[in-house]
Design an enzyme around this catalytic site. Structure first.
Site, PDB file in Angstrom:
ATOM      1  N   ASP A 131       0.853  -1.177   0.000  1.00 34.86           N
ATOM      2  CA  ASP A 131       0.000   0.000   0.000  1.00 34.86           C
ATOM      3  C   ASP A 131       0.899   1.240   0.000  1.00 34.86           C
ATOM      4  OD1 ASP A 131      -2.577   1.256   0.375  1.00 34.86           O
ATOM      5  OD2 ASP A 131      -3.145  -0.512   1.531  1.00 34.86           O
ATOM      6  N   ASP A 233      -3.114   4.409  -2.456  1.00 34.14           N
ATOM      7  CA  ASP A 233      -4.211   4.779  -1.572  1.00 34.14           C
ATOM      8  C   ASP A 233      -4.745   6.180  -1.881  1.00 34.14           C
ATOM      9  OD1 ASP A 233      -5.683   4.294   1.052  1.00 34.14           O
ATOM     10  OD2 ASP A 233      -4.682   6.180   1.486  1.00 34.14           O
ATOM     11  N   GLU A 287      -6.562   3.281  -5.910  1.00 30.81           N
ATOM     12  CA  GLU A 287      -7.844   3.156  -5.230  1.00 30.81           C
ATOM     13  C   GLU A 287      -8.765   4.225  -5.810  1.00 30.81           C
ATOM     14  OE1 GLU A 287      -8.181   4.706  -1.353  1.00 30.81           O
ATOM     15  OE2 GLU A 287      -9.763   3.346  -0.767  1.00 30.81           O
ATOM     16  N   HIS A 353     -10.669  -3.880   3.492  1.00 31.17           N
ATOM     17  CA  HIS A 353     -10.537  -3.429   4.887  1.00 31.17           C
ATOM     18  C   HIS A 353     -11.410  -2.211   5.201  1.00 31.17           C
ATOM     19  CE1 HIS A 353      -8.150  -0.791   2.508  1.00 31.17           C
ATOM     20  NE2 HIS A 353      -8.021   0.026   3.531  1.00 31.17           N
ATOM     21  N   ASP A 354     -12.010  -1.600   4.190  1.00 26.97           N
ATOM     22  CA  ASP A 354     -12.880  -0.442   4.437  1.00 26.97           C
ATOM     23  C   ASP A 354     -14.352  -0.831   4.436  1.00 26.97           C
ATOM     24  OD1 ASP A 354     -10.803   1.403   4.616  1.00 26.97           O
ATOM     25  OD2 ASP A 354     -10.751   1.697   2.448  1.00 26.97           O
TER      26      ASP A 354
HETATM   27  C1  GLC Z   1      -8.170   4.756   1.876  1.00 30.58           C
HETATM   28  C2  GLC Z   1      -7.947   3.532   2.729  1.00 30.58           C
HETATM   29  C3  GLC Z   1      -8.615   3.734   4.049  1.00 30.58           C
HETATM   30  C4  GLC Z   1      -7.993   4.937   4.717  1.00 30.58           C
HETATM   31  C5  GLC Z   1      -8.088   6.163   3.816  1.00 30.58           C
HETATM   32  C6  GLC Z   1      -7.189   7.248   4.300  1.00 30.58           C
HETATM   33  O1  GLC Z   1      -9.492   4.931   1.557  1.00 30.58           O
HETATM   34  O2  GLC Z   1      -8.410   2.398   2.058  1.00 30.58           O
HETATM   35  O3  GLC Z   1      -8.491   2.617   4.878  1.00 30.58           O
HETATM   36  O4  GLC Z   1      -8.648   5.191   5.919  1.00 30.58           O
HETATM   37  O5  GLC Z   1      -7.644   5.871   2.506  1.00 30.58           O
HETATM   38  O6  GLC Z   1      -5.855   6.879   4.094  1.00 30.58           O
END
Ligand code: GLC
Length: 577
Positions: A131, A233, A287, A353-354
């Site tokens: 990541d 990310d 992402e 994970h979100d």
């Molecule tokens: C992305 C990640 C998430 C995180 C956010 C801020 O969306 O997947 O888990 O909280 O970024 O970094």
């Protein structure tokens, strides 16, 4: 030219032409019809390190814990692991707030542990995707400490500052802040800094070439270690219009439209490609995929030299607390597939994970249907076009914990939103109901290894409560059960790895208007596979123009083929036609 040389040249030409003649015949091999890449043929298994396996009894998963489970990971048949952030971090957002990009978080271990983990994965033929969190850093990163120390700091422009003597900056919505305000005032230099996420996650200034170079150097550091890819990310938000124009009223309800794909984002990605991606055999996935198919294509079409794979949210966002419609689900996945049928490449996923748990959101986690609906969803994920991303624990059919007391929650944005709702006199009952279903802590409870204390995850006190159903849902018991969700997962992954039709084949939706069954074919070079999925708890008959009686059954989540043409509750069947 000497006569002997001339004869030799003519001979070469004849051989060359003969070979070309051979090549000119239509080549029906897979290699000729598709652009094969290892990352297209991969199945990505996502590991949330904090919750996977604790080796030292501090209640927090760690790298040595993952190392101790490498053979298990290998046994799944997956070939890429995506690790959530493991860099030094004060853990405001569980590692998504990095304070040192070249070091390992103390809770997780050391760089020596990391090197061993990478070696252990590679020895097992598994690649590692890391990541990369560079839309923002932690406020405890040395860059930010310098940046906030003085308006004249050489690091000032690593972040977005707005001097307070100017007119107030135009409002910006923060996804994680207790007041949803993305500008935080800092009295030391009488200025505001920008944070799209929490106050402890200041946004980095991508408009500054020095910052960009720092990031590429960090990427090279990890690529030189031999990692195999990067997941970027929140990167769609990285580029900003630094004049910070006023957005229309209500923009926060559609913030991606205003935040994503800012000016120069593509220039930065092209630069990243030139400096990093083009130099290493690494895969890259961002992402988010902007606001349209055009945005998504602009990120990943191969000839643009930016990223490899789009990771769009429209599919995963379908499931809501009141359920979802299969017709909508089919429409979304079919639309994305068709937009990427000729060019570009997609990720296919329904959890990460979100999100809360796969089976609790998209399947049926009641005792009667948890197993069969988990298997059905795995069948869907492994038979679509695109690279499947599969979240750890879903292979056991782990479910939402659905904590009823706010004290059990650990997720910072959820706790901030709880406070926010209290501050504005929100409907707290409604809020609790919503988070029980959708809070991402549901997907972060520790991996359930066995039925001993703390599910075999830790000998200490786990950082977040374990789902009490670990006594019946756990890896050890599923290893011994021939009908388990886990064994089925291994089989469906194997099936995908044996059938390139499932990776590259043309997708065709059948029985489009059936609100209960999802039916489609995948076809490559004349070889056709049929997938039938019942998304309900009732007996349903697909209406498809195919004679199944002559088809070869490849897999069925009930273990045997339905013989009356009907699909049992949550049944998944795959045939070779
Ligand atoms: C992305 C990640 C998430 C995180 C956010 C801020 O969306 O997947 O888990 O909280 O970024 O970094």
């Amino acid at each position: 030219m000497k006569k002997s040389k001339l004869v030799f040249c003519i001979l070469l030409l004849v051989i060359f032409e003969a070979n070309m003649g051979c090549k000119a015949k239509p080549d029906t091999s897979v290699n000729a019809s598709v652009d094969r890449k290892w990352w297209k043929e991969a199945v990505v298994y996502q590991i949330y390190p904090r919750s996977f396996k604790d080796s030292d009894g501090d209640g927090i998963g760690d790298l040595k814990g993952i190392i101790s489970k490498l053979d298990y990971i290998k046994s799944l048949g997956i070939n890429v692991v995506w690790l959530n952030p493991i860099y030094s971090s004060p853990n405001d957002d569980n590692g998504y707030d990095v304070s040192d990009y070249r070091n390992i978080m103390k809770d997780f271990g050391t760089m020596a542990d990391f090197d061993l983990l990478l070696k252990g994965l590679h020895e097992r033929g598994i690649k590692l995707v890391m990541d990369l969190v560079v839309n923002h850093s932690s406020d405890e990163h040395a860059w930010f400490k310098q940046s906030k120390s003085s308006r004249n700091s050489p690091y000032r422009d690593y972040y977005h500052w707005w001097n307070a003597e100017r007119v107030k900056p135009a409002p910006r919505y923060s996804l994680f802040d207790v007041n949803h305000d993305a500008w935080k005032y800092d009295s030391l230099t009488n200025a505001y800094y920008l944070h799209y996420f929490s106050r402890k996650q200041p946004d980095l200034n991508w408009e500054n070439p020095k910052l960009r170079q720092e990031v590429y150097d960090i990427m090279k550091f990890w690529a030189a270690k031999g990692i195999d890819g990067f997941r970027l990310d929140a990167f769609q938000f990285a580029a900003k219009d630094t004049s910070f124009p006023v957005f229309p009223k209500g923009y926060e309800n559609d913030f991606v439209k205003y935040y994503a794909m800012g000016p120069h984002l593509h220039d930065y990605l092209k630069e990243m490609y030139q400096q990093v991606f083009s130099k290493y055999d690494v895969m890259s996935v961002a992402e988010g995929a902007g606001n349209s198919f055009q945005d998504a294509h602009d990120l990943v079409d191969a000839e643009r030299n930016e990223l490899n794979m789009a990771y769009a949210f429209e599919g995963v966002d379908i499931a809501k607390v009141n359920g979802y419609s299969l017709l909508h689900f089919k429409e979304v996945f079919s639309r994305w597939d068709s937009a990427f049928a000729e060019k570009g490449w997609l990720s296919v996923f329904l959890a990460n994970h979100d999100q809360a748990r796969l089976v609790s959101r998209f399947g049926n986690d009641s005792a009667a249907y948890r197993e069969v609906s988990s298997k059905m969803l795995s069948t869907f994920l492994m038979t679509m076009r695109g690279t499947p991303y599969y979240y750890n624990g879903d292979e056991l059919g782990m479910t939402n914990a659905g904590f009823t007391n706010i004290s059990e929650y650990r997720d910072m944005p959820t706790l901030n939103e709880y406070q926010h709702q209290k501050n504005i006199g929100g409907d707290m009952q409604q809020f609790m109901k919503r988070i029980q279903f959708e809070c991402r802590d549901n997907g972060r409870t520790p991996f359930q290894w066995n039925n001993t204390a703390n599910a075999g995850f830790t000998t200490g006190t786990p950082w977040i409560n374990i789902n009490p159903n670990y006594t019946s849902i756990n890896e050890a018991s599923q290893e011994n059960d021939p009908n388990s969700v886990l064994l089925y997962f291994r089989n469906i992954v194997k099936l995908r790895s044996q059938h390139l039709e499932l990776v590259y084949g043309k997708y065709q939706l059948l029985d489009k208007d059936n609100p209960k069954i999802y039916a489609y074919t995948r076809e490559l070079n004349g070889s056709k596979i049929l997938v039938l999925l019942n998304f309900t708890s009732s007996l349903e008959k697909p209406n498809i123009p195919v004679d199944i009686s002559k088809a070869k059954l490849l897999i069925d989540n009930y273990g045997s083929s339905p013989n009356d043409g009907k699909l049992r509750p949550y049944e998944a069947v795959v045939y070779q036609l």
